[in-house]
Design a protein around this motif. Structure first.
Motif, short mmCIF file in Angstrom:
data_model
loop_
_atom_site.label_atom_id
_atom_site.label_comp_id
_atom_site.label_asym_id
_atom_site.label_seq_id
_atom_site.Cartn_x
_atom_site.Cartn_y
_atom_site.Cartn_z
N LYS A 90 0.77 -1.17 0.07
CA LYS A 90 -0.11 -0.16 -0.08
C LYS A 90 0.75 1.34 0.00
CE LYS A 90 -3.17 2.41 2.83
NZ LYS A 90 -3.89 2.71 3.93
N ILE A 91 1.91 1.30 0.71
CA ILE A 91 2.90 2.32 0.84
C ILE A 91 3.51 2.63 -0.39
CG2 ILE A 91 4.88 3.35 1.99
CD1 ILE A 91 4.07 1.83 4.52
N LEU A 92 4.04 1.60 -1.03
CA LEU A 92 4.66 1.50 -2.30
C LEU A 92 3.74 1.97 -3.42
CD1 LEU A 92 6.82 -1.61 -2.11
CD2 LEU A 92 7.68 0.69 -2.10
N VAL A 93 2.54 1.54 -3.28
CA VAL A 93 1.61 2.17 -4.34
C VAL A 93 1.10 3.67 -4.39
CG1 VAL A 93 -1.01 1.67 -5.00
CG2 VAL A 93 0.45 -0.17 -4.74
N GLU A 94 1.10 4.19 -2.93
CA GLU A 94 0.61 5.25 -2.66
C GLU A 94 1.82 6.35 -3.16
OE1 GLU A 94 -0.36 5.39 1.63
OE2 GLU A 94 -2.43 4.69 1.11
N ALA A 95 2.84 5.76 -2.93
CA ALA A 95 4.08 6.82 -3.33
C ALA A 95 4.14 6.54 -4.77
CB ALA A 95 5.40 6.06 -2.68
N PHE A 115 -0.95 -1.15 -9.13
CA PHE A 115 -1.78 -2.51 -8.88
C PHE A 115 -2.99 -2.64 -9.76
CE2 PHE A 115 -4.33 -0.04 -6.29
CZ PHE A 115 -5.46 -0.84 -6.20
N GLU A 116 -3.26 -3.64 -10.14
CA GLU A 116 -4.63 -3.69 -10.84
C GLU A 116 -5.45 -4.89 -10.29
OE1 GLU A 116 -5.73 -5.19 -15.47
OE2 GLU A 116 -3.95 -3.72 -15.17
N PRO A 117 -6.71 -4.66 -10.08
CA PRO A 117 -7.57 -5.69 -9.42
C PRO A 117 -7.76 -6.93 -10.38
CG PRO A 117 -8.72 -3.59 -9.17
CD PRO A 117 -7.38 -3.43 -9.97
N ASP A 118 -7.46 -8.03 -9.97
CA ASP A 118 -7.76 -9.23 -10.88
C ASP A 118 -8.52 -10.24 -10.24
OD1 ASP A 118 -7.38 -11.14 -12.93
OD2 ASP A 118 -5.30 -11.79 -12.25
N ARG A 119 -9.87 -10.20 -10.35
CA ARG A 119 -10.72 -11.17 -9.67
C ARG A 119 -10.62 -11.26 -8.23
NH1 ARG A 119 -9.90 -15.38 -14.25
NH2 ARG A 119 -7.77 -14.95 -13.37
N GLN A 120 -10.21 -12.12 -7.56
CA GLN A 120 -9.97 -12.22 -6.23
C GLN A 120 -8.50 -11.63 -5.39
OE1 GLN A 120 -12.08 -13.34 -3.96
NE2 GLN A 120 -13.53 -14.26 -5.55
N ARG A 121 -7.71 -11.64 -6.40
CA ARG A 121 -6.31 -11.15 -6.03
C ARG A 121 -5.98 -9.82 -6.94
NH1 ARG A 121 -2.88 -15.93 -3.95
NH2 ARG A 121 -4.61 -17.38 -3.77
N SER A 122 -5.23 -8.80 -6.20
CA SER A 122 -4.72 -7.80 -7.10
C SER A 122 -3.47 -8.10 -7.43
CB SER A 122 -4.65 -6.49 -6.08
OG SER A 122 -5.94 -5.97 -5.79
N ARG A 123 -3.08 -7.59 -8.55
CA ARG A 123 -1.62 -7.70 -9.21
C ARG A 123 -0.78 -6.43 -9.09
NH1 ARG A 123 -0.95 -13.05 -9.93
NH2 ARG A 123 0.93 -12.42 -11.59
N TYR A 124 0.38 -6.76 -8.69
CA TYR A 124 1.26 -5.64 -8.54
C TYR A 124 2.61 -5.72 -9.53
CZ TYR A 124 -1.35 -5.18 -4.09
OH TYR A 124 -2.28 -5.09 -3.11
N GLU A 125 2.92 -4.53 -9.87
CA GLU A 125 4.24 -4.46 -10.61
C GLU A 125 4.91 -3.12 -10.19
OE1 GLU A 125 3.56 -3.66 -15.07
OE2 GLU A 125 1.68 -3.77 -14.41
N VAL A 126 6.05 -3.30 -10.61
CA VAL A 126 7.02 -2.09 -10.28
C VAL A 126 6.74 -1.04 -11.08
CG1 VAL A 126 9.45 -1.14 -10.35
CG2 VAL A 126 8.90 -3.20 -9.09
N ASP A 127 6.62 0.24 -10.95
CA ASP A 127 6.49 1.28 -12.08
C ASP A 127 7.90 1.70 -12.29
OD1 ASP A 127 6.37 3.67 -13.27
OD2 ASP A 127 4.44 4.20 -12.50
N ARG A 128 8.45 1.14 -13.24
CA ARG A 128 10.01 1.21 -13.73
C ARG A 128 10.28 2.72 -13.81
NH1 ARG A 128 11.69 -3.91 -13.44
NH2 ARG A 128 10.16 -5.51 -14.28
N ALA A 129 9.40 3.41 -14.36
CA ALA A 129 9.82 4.94 -14.94
C ALA A 129 9.85 5.77 -13.50
CB ALA A 129 8.78 5.40 -15.90
N ALA A 130 8.94 5.64 -12.74
CA ALA A 130 8.92 6.37 -11.46
C ALA A 130 10.06 5.84 -10.54
CB ALA A 130 7.67 5.69 -10.46
N LEU A 131 10.64 4.76 -10.52
CA LEU A 131 11.75 4.19 -9.84
C LEU A 131 13.20 4.69 -10.47
CD1 LEU A 131 12.45 2.77 -7.27
CD2 LEU A 131 12.74 0.56 -8.77
N ALA A 132 13.16 4.96 -11.95
CA ALA A 132 13.91 5.47 -12.62
C ALA A 132 13.95 6.86 -12.21
CB ALA A 132 14.06 5.23 -13.95
N GLY A 133 12.77 7.62 -12.07
CA GLY A 133 12.88 9.11 -11.76
C GLY A 133 13.51 9.45 -10.45
N VAL A 134 13.25 8.53 -9.43
CA VAL A 134 13.66 8.44 -8.23
C VAL A 134 15.34 8.70 -8.08
CG1 VAL A 134 14.01 7.47 -5.86
CG2 VAL A 134 11.91 7.85 -6.79
N SER A 135 16.01 7.63 -9.10
CA SER A 135 17.25 7.57 -9.38
C SER A 135 17.94 8.68 -9.99
CB SER A 135 17.58 6.09 -10.07
OG SER A 135 19.05 6.12 -10.30
#
Length: 115
Positions: free
Chosen positions: A71-76, A81-101
């Motif tokens: 939740k903290i990583l998503v809010e930042a 994340f994308e809802p996928d029936r019973q489970r949400s799917r999470y993935e790194v936002d590579r562009a955002a992480l590169a922006g931090v770098s």
């Protein structure tokens, strides 16, 4: 990150709204300040996307703990994340992480360039 402190050539320029940019950078860096969140990012970066249960199994942390960190990583804005029936799917936002770098690198260069 909406603005960069430095242009590609290394010359300094002020962002349009430095307070907003600084807050966004600080929020993302704060999200990276916990070792479990770093491990979650490392795990997520090895796949296209995964569910919370997969992260829990990999890190041997309680599901509620992993959910809170996600939740903290998503809010930042570092993880999407994308809802996928019973489970949400999470993935790194590579562009955002590169922006931090890039923002941290620009800050280090501006502070340590011997000016």
């Amino acid at each position: 990150m909406t603005e960069s402190l430095f242009e590609a050539g290394g010359s300094c320029r002020a962002p349009e709204n430095p307070a907003v940019d600084s807050r966004a950078i600080a929020a993302r860096i704060a999200a990276l300040s916990h070792p479990a969140r770093i491990e979650i990012l490392k795990y997520l970066s090895g796949s296209n996307s995964c569910c919370c249960r997969e992260v829990v199994d990999h890190l041997d942390l309680a599901q509620s703990t992993v959910s809170q960190h996600l939740k903290i990583l998503v809010e930042a804005g570092l993880v999407r994340f994308e809802p996928d029936r019973q489970r949400s799917r999470y993935e790194v936002d590579r562009a955002a992480l590169a922006g931090v770098s890039a923002s941290v690198a620009a800050l280090v260069n501006s502070c340590c360039s011997g000016r």
